[in-house]
Design a protein around this motif. Structure first.
Motif, PDB file in Angstrom:
ATOM      1  N   ILE A 542       0.839  -1.205   0.000  1.00 30.64           N
ATOM      2  CA  ILE A 542       0.000   0.000   0.000  1.00 30.64           C
ATOM      3  C   ILE A 542       0.872   1.251   0.000  1.00 30.64           C
ATOM      4  CG2 ILE A 542      -1.656   1.323   1.367  1.00 30.64           C
ATOM      5  CD1 ILE A 542      -2.707  -1.447   2.354  1.00 30.64           C
ATOM      6  N   THR A 543       1.952   1.232   0.796  1.00 31.58           N
ATOM      7  CA  THR A 543       2.862   2.382   0.836  1.00 31.58           C
ATOM      8  C   THR A 543       3.502   2.605  -0.527  1.00 31.58           C
ATOM      9  OG1 THR A 543       3.352   1.947   3.161  1.00 31.58           O
ATOM     10  CG2 THR A 543       4.882   3.362   1.972  1.00 31.58           C
ATOM     11  N   ALA A 544       3.924   1.517  -1.192  1.00 28.97           N
ATOM     12  CA  ALA A 544       4.543   1.637  -2.513  1.00 28.97           C
ATOM     13  C   ALA A 544       3.578   2.265  -3.513  1.00 28.97           C
ATOM     14  CB  ALA A 544       4.995   0.263  -2.999  1.00 28.97           C
ATOM     15  N   ARG A 546       0.999   4.209  -2.871  1.00 27.28           N
ATOM     16  CA  ARG A 546       0.787   5.621  -2.533  1.00 27.28           C
ATOM     17  C   ARG A 546       1.923   6.478  -3.083  1.00 27.28           C
ATOM     18  NH1 ARG A 546      -0.902   4.494   3.574  1.00 27.28           N
ATOM     19  NH2 ARG A 546      -3.158   4.490   3.387  1.00 27.28           N
ATOM     20  N   LEU A 547       3.162   5.971  -2.958  1.00 26.86           N
ATOM     21  CA  LEU A 547       4.322   6.743  -3.392  1.00 26.86           C
ATOM     22  C   LEU A 547       4.445   6.780  -4.908  1.00 26.86           C
ATOM     23  CD1 LEU A 547       6.883   5.441  -0.751  1.00 26.86           C
ATOM     24  CD2 LEU A 547       5.986   7.778  -0.900  1.00 26.86           C
ATOM     25  N   ASN A 548       4.050   5.690  -5.564  1.00 24.70           N
ATOM     26  CA  ASN A 548       4.150   5.635  -7.021  1.00 24.70           C
ATOM     27  C   ASN A 548       3.037   4.751  -7.577  1.00 24.70           C
ATOM     28  OD1 ASN A 548       4.783   5.489  -9.695  1.00 24.70           O
ATOM     29  ND2 ASN A 548       6.877   4.764  -9.415  1.00 24.70           N
ATOM     30  N   PRO A 549       1.917   5.327  -7.963  1.00 22.74           N
ATOM     31  CA  PRO A 549       0.772   4.542  -8.464  1.00 22.74           C
ATOM     32  C   PRO A 549       1.045   3.851  -9.792  1.00 22.74           C
ATOM     33  CG  PRO A 549       0.115   6.779  -7.839  1.00 22.74           C
ATOM     34  CD  PRO A 549       1.599   6.767  -7.876  1.00 22.74           C
ATOM     35  N   ASN A 550       2.195   4.144 -10.432  1.00 23.72           N
ATOM     36  CA  ASN A 550       2.504   3.559 -11.740  1.00 23.72           C
ATOM     37  C   ASN A 550       3.580   2.483 -11.661  1.00 23.72           C
ATOM     38  OD1 ASN A 550       0.699   5.266 -13.230  1.00 23.72           O
ATOM     39  ND2 ASN A 550       2.177   6.924 -12.975  1.00 23.72           N
ATOM     40  N   LEU A 551       3.734   1.865 -10.518  1.00 21.88           N
ATOM     41  CA  LEU A 551       4.780   0.867 -10.314  1.00 21.88           C
ATOM     42  C   LEU A 551       4.179  -0.539 -10.422  1.00 21.88           C
ATOM     43  CD1 LEU A 551       7.804   0.724  -9.637  1.00 21.88           C
ATOM     44  CD2 LEU A 551       7.181   0.597  -7.225  1.00 21.88           C
ATOM     45  N   PRO A 552       4.463  -1.283 -11.483  1.00 23.77           N
ATOM     46  CA  PRO A 552       3.855  -2.609 -11.655  1.00 23.77           C
ATOM     47  C   PRO A 552       4.166  -3.570 -10.505  1.00 23.77           C
ATOM     48  CG  PRO A 552       4.927  -1.887 -13.685  1.00 23.77           C
ATOM     49  CD  PRO A 552       5.316  -0.914 -12.625  1.00 23.77           C
ATOM     50  N   ASP A 553       5.410  -3.525  -9.989  1.00 24.57           N
ATOM     51  CA  ASP A 553       5.802  -4.445  -8.921  1.00 24.57           C
ATOM     52  C   ASP A 553       4.909  -4.313  -7.694  1.00 24.57           C
ATOM     53  OD1 ASP A 553       7.811  -5.382 -10.484  1.00 24.57           O
ATOM     54  OD2 ASP A 553       9.447  -4.353  -9.436  1.00 24.57           O
ATOM     55  N   ALA A 554       4.452  -3.095  -7.410  1.00 25.08           N
ATOM     56  CA  ALA A 554       3.624  -2.881  -6.223  1.00 25.08           C
ATOM     57  C   ALA A 554       2.288  -3.601  -6.368  1.00 25.08           C
ATOM     58  CB  ALA A 554       3.410  -1.387  -6.001  1.00 25.08           C
ATOM     59  N   TYR A 555       1.701  -3.521  -7.559  1.00 20.80           N
ATOM     60  CA  TYR A 555       0.422  -4.210  -7.786  1.00 20.80           C
ATOM     61  C   TYR A 555       0.611  -5.719  -7.840  1.00 20.80           C
ATOM     62  CZ  TYR A 555      -1.535   0.374  -8.647  1.00 20.80           C
ATOM     63  OH  TYR A 555      -1.943   1.679  -8.503  1.00 20.80           O
ATOM     64  N   PHE A 556       1.751  -6.159  -8.379  1.00 19.49           N
ATOM     65  CA  PHE A 556       2.058  -7.586  -8.382  1.00 19.49           C
ATOM     66  C   PHE A 556       2.126  -8.108  -6.949  1.00 19.49           C
ATOM     67  CE2 PHE A 556       5.426 -10.858  -8.147  1.00 19.49           C
ATOM     68  CZ  PHE A 556       4.797 -11.868  -8.862  1.00 19.49           C
ATOM     69  N   ALA A 557       2.803  -7.364  -6.072  1.00 21.25           N
ATOM     70  CA  ALA A 557       2.892  -7.768  -4.662  1.00 21.25           C
ATOM     71  C   ALA A 557       1.511  -7.814  -4.022  1.00 21.25           C
ATOM     72  CB  ALA A 557       3.796  -6.798  -3.896  1.00 21.25           C
ATOM     73  N   LEU A 558       0.712  -6.809  -4.316  1.00 21.58           N
ATOM     74  CA  LEU A 558      -0.652  -6.775  -3.779  1.00 21.58           C
ATOM     75  C   LEU A 558      -1.438  -7.991  -4.264  1.00 21.58           C
ATOM     76  CD1 LEU A 558      -2.233  -4.811  -1.974  1.00 21.58           C
ATOM     77  CD2 LEU A 558      -3.123  -3.759  -4.050  1.00 21.58           C
TER      78      LEU A 558
END
Length: 723
Positions: A542-544, A546-558
């Motif tokens: 969630i923090t990732a 918030r900091l960068n909504p265009n980061l694919p890795d963050a959504y992959f982790a989610l």
């Protein structure tokens, strides 16, 4: 006074007096941090006992000379890595000497020839190197990863006879080579040697049969081991009674504490590690289902509002299925790992990291298909022609490069190769300050895109706003994560956390922390899930975002974490969104496929996993498992079977692959093979049996649950006949 044969390791810091004279406070603080974070933990990991420490070194005793040398190698490699980006004259550099010989133990100290020779060896070792005597080589050859270079026979100070010396050609120890001693209350047990030592490092004797029982329990500490398994492995077919096992358990408790082993009546025993006098609540729930209890659901609901605020405002964006899975474009490219020419293998993470990030940047280019870096990272251009590499990856264009460090400067040579025409389309050299690596990445990506007559995506890259030290820590972590092992995963997370110390708003560090927690759930498919891991992973993801909504890795982790929570709708949405952000994101497609087989459209799932394989030709076995799983649920059992057989051959401890193979053979009425696969699954998780198949069917659809259950029941019935 006691005499014994022991392995001795001695470290000595190069230029200690000079460095202390120039900046005493800073050198002392850095040295203490190195002791706390690297040296002492590594010595404990390999079963060493620190006898004493001086201002610039330590004297360590080991029961095993193999462990002593492995420890020395990993110490030097990790210290070199930690100090690589300090100015050359300010780096902490150590020499190490390792010897095997007779020692005398008295009043907690050690003396004798074994110690004296080790002390001389460290004096002739190269800075950053390890010197050993021939007695060590004869004992460890073939049992360690490193090699040895003969340095000749030399006379060493105060030693009557010359010593044949060897320089260690250091190679990192593989995770599988390490067997960490277990801490059980005030005692330490080495599973490999079977040696038990007390708090003072003295060996505690125990009957050999009891030692074997303890070794079996130590294979899975803090988990139940059945009586049948203990008797089978310790007595190996010899007729015995439960009384013999009970006597061994009593012997172990008498030796290392009553609280060391917990009894489960009529079932078996569990070895407690840590404080053996108390019974801490297990972090993992005993229920083997992947379902997560209400506390996790409550946690997720509490964080859900934040997640939904970060999700695309138009729900239709992520409700599409096959529309987002287009075929690859005609222009296909792969980035080869840049060659590290710096002479220091520990700087490889920089060249690999640059290659991986360049792959990510080029993935944003419209109309360009970029192969996953994980497929090209192991390729060595010196071993085969570029045309063969391109053919194996299914591409026409290759980006290759070299990296050479000169103090605080780095020189990067890059070229773009058209393997179809057999020519270089473009080549360039860059000289940059290592403190500003980001401009080079963007410049290379833009030049490659322009050479291919494409337009580089206009989105600003996040890296330009990152502290360089944070970026370097991220690269170190990614290098560890590429080992795809639990230990590498844990080490990677430490580097990502250190990256946040340099830059608290580094979205990529948070995203990779979240991925590491998601992987914890993948590494333990046969177990329950830790509440703490899910919570930390969700917070980081969630923090990732918030900091960068265009980061694919963050959504992959989610997506991984939602998959662990059995919330397939959110897992599917996260996977689709990661693909929209990076159309070449192979892991995003694989996640979409895995979530789809549990709670989505099977046609979409099959298209997704096959697209993932095109983007990642050297894909891991899990990709084949996902495709086999989808084909199984599509009732295409003949197509699923060879895929699943390949998976269990590559990953024989993958419980769910054995279960699915058993169910596939059950549906095909290949009952002998079905019963064998089910038996292998039972060996990995003895609790499964009749009526338990539904615990492994995490599907929204009752039809899919029934399909797996029917196949497993056929396998189980055949297995009961055999027994």
């Amino acid at each position: 006074m006691e005499r014994r044969l022991a392995a001795i390791l001695i470290t000595d810091m190069v230029g200690y007096s000079r460095m202390m004279a120039s900046n005493e406070a800073d050198v002392f603080a850095r040295q203490q941090k190195l002791r706390l974070e690297v040296i002492d933990p590594k010595i404990a990991e390999y079963g060493g006992r620190i006898i004493k420490s001086t201002g610039d070194g330590v004297l360590v005793m080991f029961h095993s000379v193999v462990d002593a040398l492995r420890c020395a190698v990993m110490l030097q490699l990790e210290i070199t890595e930690r100090e690589a980006f300090q100015p050359l004259q300010e780096r902490l550099v150590y020499r190490i000497g390792v010897n095997l010989g007779d020692i005398i133990l008295e009043d907690g100290d050690i003396y004798g020839d074994g110690v004296n020779v080790a002390a001389r060896l460290v004096q002739v070792a190269e800075p950053g190197g390890i010197c050993i005597a021939e007695t060590v080589v004869s004992q460890v050859k073939g049992r360690v990863s490193s090699g040895f270079e003969f340095q000749g026979e030399q006379r060493l100070k105060n030693l009557p006879d010359p010593v044949r010396l060897y320089h260690v050609k250091m190679v990192p120890e593989k995770p599988a080579d390490r067997q960490m001693p277990l801490k059980i209350g005030d005692f330490t047990f080495n599973p490999k040697s079977g040696v038990i030592t007390d708090a003072n490092g003295e060996i505690v004797h125990i009957r050999s049969q009891s030692q074997k029982v303890l070794a079996v329990l130590a294979e899975t500490p803090d988990k139940l081991v059945t009586k049948d398994k203990l008797i089978s492995e310790v007595w190996n077919g010899i007729a015995t009674t439960d009384d013999s096992l009970v006597q061994c358990i009593t012997d172990i408790r008498r030796t290392i504490g009553r609280g060391s082993i917990e009894t489960f009546p009529k079932k078996g025993y569990r070895l407690r590690i840590g404080n053996a006098t108390s019974a801490p609540a297990p972090a993992i729930a005993p229920n083997k289902k992947r379902y997560v209890w209400p506390a996790i659901v409550f946690l997720f609901l509490m964080s859900g509002a934040s997640i939904y605020l970060l999700w695309p405002s138009d729900p239709s964006e992520d409700s599409q299925t096959l529309d987002i899975i287009g075929g690859p474009s005609d222009i296909k490219l792969a980035v080869l790992p840049f060659t590290n020419l710096s002479g220091d293998p520990e700087l490889r993470y920089f060249s690999n990291g640059l290659s991986e990030d360049l792959t990510t940047d080029l993935s944003k280019v419209p109309d360009l298909t970029v192969i996953s870096y994980a497929s090209s990272v192991e390729l060595n251009e010196t071993e085969q022609a570029f045309s063969r590499i391109a053919e194996s990856l299914g591409v026409r264009y290759l980006v290759r490069g070299t990296v050479r460090h000169h103090g605080d400067r780095v020189r990067i040579n890059v070229s773009l190769i058209d393997t179809g025409a057999g020519s270089n389309l473009w080549a360039e050299r860059y000289d940059r300050d290592t403190r500003n690596p980001f401009d080079v990445q963007e410049e290379i990506a833009r030049n490659v895109a322009e050479t291919l007559s494409l337009t580089l995506g206009s989105k600003a890259t996040e890296q330009r706003r990152v502290e360089p030290d944070a970026f370097y820590m991220l690269l170190r972590g990614l290098e560890k994560m590429r080992t795809y092992s639990p230990s590498g995963n844990a080490e990677a997370r430490k580097y990502f956390e250190q990256a946040l110390e340099f830059d608290p708003d580094y979205a990529r560090a948070y995203a990779n922390i979240a991925i590491s927690y998601g992987r914890e759930t993948e590494f333990r498919y046969s177990e329950g899930i830790s509440i703490a891991e899910i919570q930390k992973g969700l917070e980081a993801a969630i923090t990732a975002i918030r900091l960068n909504p265009n980061l694919p890795d963050a959504y992959f982790a989610l997506g991984i974490l939602n998959l662990a929570l059995n919330d397939y709708d959110k897992a599917l949405a996260a996977a689709r969104h990661s693909i929209k952000l990076d159309k070449n994101y192979s892991d995003g497609y694989a996640l979409l496929a895995e979530a789809g087989v549990y709670g989505g459209d099977l046609s979409e799932a099959l298209a997704a996993i096959r697209n993932a394989k095109l983007l990642h030709p050297k894909h891991p076995a899990t990709y084949d498992w996902v495709e086999g799983h989808i084909l199984f649920q599509l009732e295409r059992y003949e197509e699923a079977k060879p895929l699943l057989e390949g998976v269990v051959e590559q990953t024989p401890d993958f419980l769910r692959a054995w279960l699915l193979l058993a169910a596939t053979n059950g549906q095909l009425l290949d009952l002998e093979e079905a019963s064998f696969a089910y038996m292998r699954a039972q060996g990995l998780l003895p609790e499964i049996g009749s009526g338990k198949a539904e615990e492994f069917a995490w599907y929204v659809s009752e039809e899919r649950r029934a399909n797996l259950r029917n196949g497993l029941e056929a396998a189980n019935q055949e297995l009961r006949k055999v027994k």
